[in-house]
Write a protein that holds these residues in place. Structure first.
Motif, PDB file in Angstrom:
ATOM      1  N   ARG A   5      -2.690  15.362 -27.309  1.00 40.84           N
ATOM      2  CA  ARG A   5      -1.884  14.260 -26.891  1.00 40.84           C
ATOM      3  C   ARG A   5      -0.174  14.557 -27.328  1.00 40.84           C
ATOM      4  N   PRO A  65       1.076   7.984 -23.956  1.00 42.64           N
ATOM      5  CA  PRO A  65       0.003   8.717 -24.746  1.00 42.64           C
ATOM      6  C   PRO A  65      -1.460   8.227 -24.682  1.00 42.64           C
ATOM      7  N   THR A  67      -5.607   8.127 -22.959  1.00 41.99           N
ATOM      8  CA  THR A  67      -6.701   9.165 -22.642  1.00 41.99           C
ATOM      9  C   THR A  67      -6.469   9.040 -20.984  1.00 41.99           C
TER      10      THR A  67
END
Length: 161
Positions: A5, A65, A67
């Motif tokens: 990330r 940030p 998924t």
């Protein structure tokens, strides 16, 4: 996962900065051509502006940030290819039409001339293409790694309903 990330955020920020620079420099070229009635490579510049604008918006949206930002890795590949095409178009124009000592001669660029601005545009187009390509590779790696982990745990079982 935290490292991916952080790397992704760094890449997205680099994509944003590169796109902003290319958008600004290329817009300046179009403005100068319109203001001075100069026939330049307008189609190449318009293509580059469109790619830069798409990249600017995409990098801002994907900078968050989460998924899900890794799920859009095919878009990263598309933008990378578009940036490489833009870079090729810019280099081709310098090679054929400008007297800038060749497309890859980088000496004497600090004088602020037309050639130095054009080569800066080329350079940031290439840098942006590389950022998007690395984002694609990272996104594909994270996506496929998470899919493999999910298959091992049994969370992504097929259902035959």
């Amino acid at each position: 996962m935290i490292l991916s990330r952080l790397v992704s955020m760094f890449l997205r920020f680099g994509e944003f900065v590169s796109a902003a620079v290319v958008l600004g420099v290329t817009s300046y070229f179009l403005y100068e051509q319109h203001h001075h009635d100069y026939d330049g490579p307008k189609a190449r510049e318009i293509y580059t502006i469109i790619i830069a604008a798409l990249s600017l918006v995409s990098s801002l949206v994907l900078l968050i940030p989460f998924t899900f930002t890794f799920l859009h890795y095919p878009w990263d590949l598309i933008l990378s290819m578009a940036w490489f095409a833009s870079f090729g178009l810019l280099v081709d124009f310098v090679d054929d039409n400008l007297t800038c000592s060749g497309p890859f001669h980088w000496g004497g660029l600090a004088n602020g001339s037309y050639c130095s601005k054009w080569k800066a545009d080329e350079a940031f187009a290439f840098i942006s293409a590389c950022f998007w390509l690395v984002s694609f590779l990272l996104g594909a790696y994270v996506f496929h790694r998470r899919t493999a982990e999910g298959n091992r745990r049994g969370t992504f079982r097929r259902t035959y309903v």
